[in-house]
Design a protein around this motif. Structure first.
Motif, PDB file in Angstrom:
ATOM      1  N   VAL A 217       0.840  -1.199   0.000  1.00  0.00           N
ATOM      2  CA  VAL A 217       0.000   0.000   0.000  1.00  0.00           C
ATOM      3  C   VAL A 217       0.879   1.255   0.000  1.00  0.00           C
ATOM      4  CG1 VAL A 217      -1.624   1.356   1.398  1.00  0.00           C
ATOM      5  CG2 VAL A 217      -1.973  -1.109   1.086  1.00  0.00           C
ATOM      6  N   VAL A 218       1.936   1.229   0.831  1.00  0.00           N
ATOM      7  CA  VAL A 218       2.821   2.396   0.907  1.00  0.00           C
ATOM      8  C   VAL A 218       3.551   2.594  -0.415  1.00  0.00           C
ATOM      9  CG1 VAL A 218       4.660   3.522   2.179  1.00  0.00           C
ATOM     10  CG2 VAL A 218       3.220   1.842   3.339  1.00  0.00           C
ATOM     11  N   VAL A 219       4.127   1.502  -0.921  1.00  0.00           N
ATOM     12  CA  VAL A 219       4.901   1.607  -2.155  1.00  0.00           C
ATOM     13  C   VAL A 219       4.034   2.148  -3.283  1.00  0.00           C
ATOM     14  CG1 VAL A 219       6.096   0.278  -3.952  1.00  0.00           C
ATOM     15  CG2 VAL A 219       6.579  -0.173  -1.537  1.00  0.00           C
ATOM     16  N   SER A 220       2.816   1.617  -3.412  1.00  0.00           N
ATOM     17  CA  SER A 220       2.031   2.064  -4.555  1.00  0.00           C
ATOM     18  C   SER A 220       1.550   3.499  -4.348  1.00  0.00           C
ATOM     19  CB  SER A 220       0.897   1.092  -4.862  1.00  0.00           C
ATOM     20  OG  SER A 220      -0.269   1.498  -4.214  1.00  0.00           O
ATOM     21  N   SER A 221       1.290   3.873  -3.111  1.00  0.00           N
ATOM     22  CA  SER A 221       0.868   5.252  -2.873  1.00  0.00           C
ATOM     23  C   SER A 221       1.972   6.242  -3.245  1.00  0.00           C
ATOM     24  CB  SER A 221       0.473   5.408  -1.401  1.00  0.00           C
ATOM     25  OG  SER A 221       0.499   6.764  -1.042  1.00  0.00           O
ATOM     26  N   VAL A 222       3.182   5.978  -2.781  1.00  0.00           N
ATOM     27  CA  VAL A 222       4.272   6.908  -3.098  1.00  0.00           C
ATOM     28  C   VAL A 222       4.570   6.873  -4.593  1.00  0.00           C
ATOM     29  CG1 VAL A 222       6.687   7.522  -2.679  1.00  0.00           C
ATOM     30  CG2 VAL A 222       5.269   6.675  -0.792  1.00  0.00           C
ATOM     31  N   ASN A 223       4.608   5.664  -5.150  1.00  0.00           N
ATOM     32  CA  ASN A 223       4.977   5.563  -6.564  1.00  0.00           C
ATOM     33  C   ASN A 223       3.975   6.217  -7.507  1.00  0.00           C
ATOM     34  OD1 ASN A 223       7.339   4.416  -5.914  1.00  0.00           O
ATOM     35  ND2 ASN A 223       6.837   2.326  -6.583  1.00  0.00           N
ATOM     36  N   GLN A 224       2.745   6.412  -7.021  1.00  0.00           N
ATOM     37  CA  GLN A 224       1.776   7.130  -7.855  1.00  0.00           C
ATOM     38  C   GLN A 224       1.960   8.640  -7.778  1.00  0.00           C
ATOM     39  OE1 GLN A 224      -2.088   5.712  -6.732  1.00  0.00           O
ATOM     40  NE2 GLN A 224      -1.580   3.665  -7.473  1.00  0.00           N
ATOM     41  N   GLN A 225       2.838   9.071  -6.882  1.00  0.00           N
ATOM     42  CA  GLN A 225       2.979  10.522  -6.687  1.00  0.00           C
ATOM     43  C   GLN A 225       4.398  11.004  -6.952  1.00  0.00           C
ATOM     44  OE1 GLN A 225       0.729  11.939  -3.069  1.00  0.00           O
ATOM     45  NE2 GLN A 225       0.667   9.752  -2.666  1.00  0.00           N
ATOM     46  N   LEU A 226       5.076  10.340  -7.881  1.00  0.00           N
ATOM     47  CA  LEU A 226       6.476  10.693  -8.114  1.00  0.00           C
ATOM     48  C   LEU A 226       6.645  11.980  -8.917  1.00  0.00           C
ATOM     49  CD1 LEU A 226       8.147   7.209  -8.821  1.00  0.00           C
ATOM     50  CD2 LEU A 226       8.093   8.512  -6.696  1.00  0.00           C
TER      51      LEU A 226
END
Ligand code: ADP
Ligand code: ZN
Ligand code: ZN
Length: 740
Positions: A217-226
């Motif tokens: 969940v964390v990885v995908s959240s951050v990776n969507q906001q690069l």
């Protein structure tokens, strides 16, 4: 003659809170100047290196009074406009002289007039021309006669190319490199000089873990906001896999061929984390830390600036790194005190990292098992995105903290009976024990048994610490040293004895108590030589020692899978400190050390010795954990309107006579501010240090605007004060330590 169309605003490393205007001489009129240029300027009767902050077409100062610059220096070492903007914001925020702030962003060699040597750095790689047959033979021989050389060969082989600082960090010696070269196992080359571009083999997928749901969940959240600024807190219990989360976020950034900046508390202390980065990514990684010499720092700086470095792993001053194509900033262990610089330019690298990420318009990830209350509040209030990792992968449990009531115990050498028993049992099982004592040296004092005289440092009015191995008394406040006296300084008796216990003594006593086991000590004294720390840590991992004695230094991020008992000998100081942050720091320390116990499949145990087992703070932490403790601490801080619910600045002043700093601070604060409360002047917790008397003034406001306005006013008052040159003064914005 000068070219009168442009003026240069130049930052110069002098303690004045201003920039200086210079002219461009006719001879240089052809050059076009931009902010960030390094220039040689006349200043008084000296020549100094300055950095251009702005190029303007008019001047506030009459042109006839201005001097011209002497030279513009090599272009490849200039600062970028982005850096200049960032440094200007830093100087304004911390009310610190811009010249000194700019210096922080320049390697020492670039602050000097001497031209710098920029030949590419040397590196070593394996000799690929050796036939497999020959290689196997030589390696077999090495394994028998020179295990260290074999290990180095393996290390180089695993990493491809390594520079001397990298090899040294891993605990190897120059002589081992020379030996491998002689055997033609490795060859020397120079570091490739190309900007980093991602290719598929930059990632070692074999090493990649499949994420838990929480992690994913964390990885995908951050990776969507690069694509723009966002600030994330990963609040994850020790061992919950924060590092794996960083790795998978970083992977995505590298895929965009962007640079990654990772700030860590202390590089020498986290070799295992480093190795994980190097194992996962086959990309150029540069390290930036205090263990580098000046020319190594310059190399690192240039490799970052030219975009060769894909990953920059750095201690706090890395926040000023000359990134050219940054994609993300990660601040690991964001609660750690070492991120705040405590002298000169007193900045907090975490806070600046957030500012810089905002300016660069890139995301920033803060990670900790014990977030600073400031950070936690920002996450809870929604200013930062809040991610929690509450579980450990696999089935290992977090060690429980057990309080030992010292009043109920028989104590021998600072160890309670219960603890001694627990150590015995753990060692008998073939496991390791970690013992924390936050006091270096053999004993914190020596004293006369007849008249109770204590050997004190005259410059600090504090007891000298006995360092028995060195045969010295050392003042831990000012660093002064003295031979151990044979007689009492007051009555002349020769019955002088150490008082209390430090790590050096503890190591010795433990050795006496558990003679069948090997004990080592890890603290600043035992690891002051380069490479020593890595060596000791490796010995612990290899189980050459069963008992580790150390200071706080050991609490940071190590993974010792066989340590199943962690003991903290003394926490009581923090319970009654004058500093409102002391309980927070104590809680962080206890939780971090608990994280060192039983990380693998073996359950761990933490024992904490105290005279106050009923203390509500300790009870809350032990019963309910850091999360609960932190939320209660925040409620208390809110009621008291102290950070993060109020904002502080601390003016410190010191001089050889106590009346001077006191009058100085009184004079500059002799006015009322409606929106800012000024307390003091009061004597510092340690009133005298190194021969100087110390006083301070605390400013506190409910918002930053009012705090800054008051600080500004006081700085103006200082300019008017006739005492300003009779004291040494500093201003600390967002001070982390009120007891100094
Ligand atoms: P932290 O940085 O939060 O202290 P680490 O990232 O060091 O935690 O992880 C602790 C251990 O758990 C490491 O040995 C790591 O390899 C392992 N680990 C992390 N994530 C996973 C996962 N998704 N699956 C299996 N093991 C994991
Ligand atoms: Zn005496
Ligand atoms: Zn002293």
């Amino acid at each position: 003659m000068t070219s009168n169309s442009v003026y240069l605003q130049v930052a110069i490393p002098v303690p004045m809170r201003q920039s200086f205007t210079y002219l461009v001489p006719e001879a240089l009129a052809e050059l076009s100047f931009t902010k960030g240029d390094r220039v040689l300027v006349p200043f008084g009767n000296r020549k100094l290196i300055g950095v251009v902050l702005a190029v303007t077409t008019d001047s506030q100062v009459a042109t006839t009074k201005l001097k011209a610059i002497l030279e513009r220096l090599a272009d490849e070492s200039k600062l970028s406009p982005e850096q200049i903007d960032f440094l200007s914001v830093c100087a304004r925020y911390y009310h610190h002289p811009i010249g000194d702030v700019v210096s922080q962003a320049l390697p020492v060699l670039l602050r000097q007039i001497k031209p710098v040597d920029l030949t590419p750095e040397q590196c070593w790689k394996i000799n690929a021309e050796l036939s497999n047959e020959d290689l196997n033979k030589i390696i077999k021989k090495l394994a028998k006669s020179a295990a260290k050389q074999q290990a180095l060969y393996q290390y180089i082989s695993d990493h491809g190319e390594l520079t001397w600082p990298e090899i040294r960090m891993a605990g190897f010696l120059k002589s081992q490199i020379t030996a491998l070269i002689k055997k033609q196992l490795i060859i020397a080359g120079t570091v490739k000089s190309e900007a980093f571009v991602f290719t598929d083999d930059c990632i070692n997928c074999a090493d990649k873990l499949s994420l838990s749901v929480e992690q994913a969940v964390v990885v995908s959240s951050v990776n969507q906001q690069l694509d723009g600024f966002s600030c994330h807190l990963i609040d994850g219990i020790t061992g919950s896999g924060k590092t794996e989360v960083y790795l998978q976020i970083i992977e995505e950034v590298l895929k965009r061929s962007q640079q990654v900046l990772i700030l860590v508390p202390e590089i020498g202390l986290t070799p295992q984390t480093l190795q994980r980065f190097e194992k996962r990514f086959r990309v150029p990684v540069v390290l930036h830390h205090s263990g580098l010499n000046d020319s190594e720092r310059l190399q690192t700086w240039h490799r970052t600036k030219k975009g060769e470095a894909a990953i920059v792993i750095a201690t706090r001053s890395g926040v000023f790194a000359p990134l050219v194509n940054p994609g993300i900033i990660v601040v690991d262990e964001e609660h750690d005190g070492s991120l705040k610089q405590q002298e000169g330019f007193r900045y907090h690298a975490r806070d600046l990292a957030i500012l810089r990420a905002r300016q660069l318009d890139i995301p920033i990830v803060l990670g900790s098992a014990t977030p600073a209350l400031e950070t936690l509040q920002n996450a809870l209030s929604g200013r930062y995105q809040y991610h929690q990792l509450t579980k450990r992968p696999g089935n290992s449990n977090i060690a429980k903290i057990e309080l030992i009531d010292m009043a109920q115990q028989q104590v021998e050498f600072g160890l309670s009976g219960s603890l001694k028993k627990a150590i015995e049992v753990t060692l008998a099982r073939g496991e390791q024990v970690l013992i924390f004592l936050n006091r270096r040296g053999f004993a914190p004092a020596i004293s006369c048994q007849e008249c109770h005289w204590i050997a004190e440092c005259q410059r600090c009015n504090k007891p000298y610490t006995l360092h028995q191995k060195q045969g010295l008394l050392v003042c831990h406040h000012c660093g002064s040293q003295k031979r151990i006296p044979a007689q009492c300084g007051k009555c002349g008796s020769i019955r002088i004895k150490p008082l209390g216990q430090g790590t050096e003594q503890l190591e010795q006593r433990i050795g006496d108590l558990f003679p069948e086991y090997s004990a080592i000590r890890i603290d600043r004294d035992s690891t002051s030589r380069k490479g020593e720390l890595a060596k000791l840590l490796q010995q612990v991992t290899d189980k050459e020692h069963q008992i580790l004695v150390g200071t706080q230094m050991l609490a940071k991020g190590h993974h010792f899978p066989d340590v199943t008992l962690v003991a903290v000998l003394d926490v009581d100081g923090a319970l009654f400190s004058y500093d409102f942050r002391a309980p927070e720091h104590m809680a962080q320390l206890l939780v971090q050390v608990s994280g060192r116990a039983g990380r693998a499949s073996k359950p761990g145990k933490v024992m904490v010795q105290t005279h106050y087992p009923e203390h509500p703070l300790l009870q809350d932490l032990v019963q309910n954990g850091y999360q609960h403790f932190a939320r209660y601490a925040l409620i208390e801080r809110e009621q008291a309107r102290i950070p993060p619910f109020g904002f502080q600045a601390l003016f410190r002043a010191e001089a050889a006579y106590p009346s001077l700093p006191e009058s100085f601070l009184r004079q500059i604060s002799n006015q009322n501010f409606t929106d800012c409360l000024i307390s003091g002047p009061v004597a510092a917790a340690q009133e005298k240090k190194a021969g100087k008397y110390r006083y301070h003034l605390l400013l506190q406001a409910n918002d930053r605007k009012h705090l800054h306005a008051a600080v500004q006013q006081l700085l103006k008052n200082i300019e008017q004060s006739e005492l300003q040159n009779k004291v040494r003064w500093t201003v600390d914005i967002d001070p982390q330590e009120l007891s100094w």
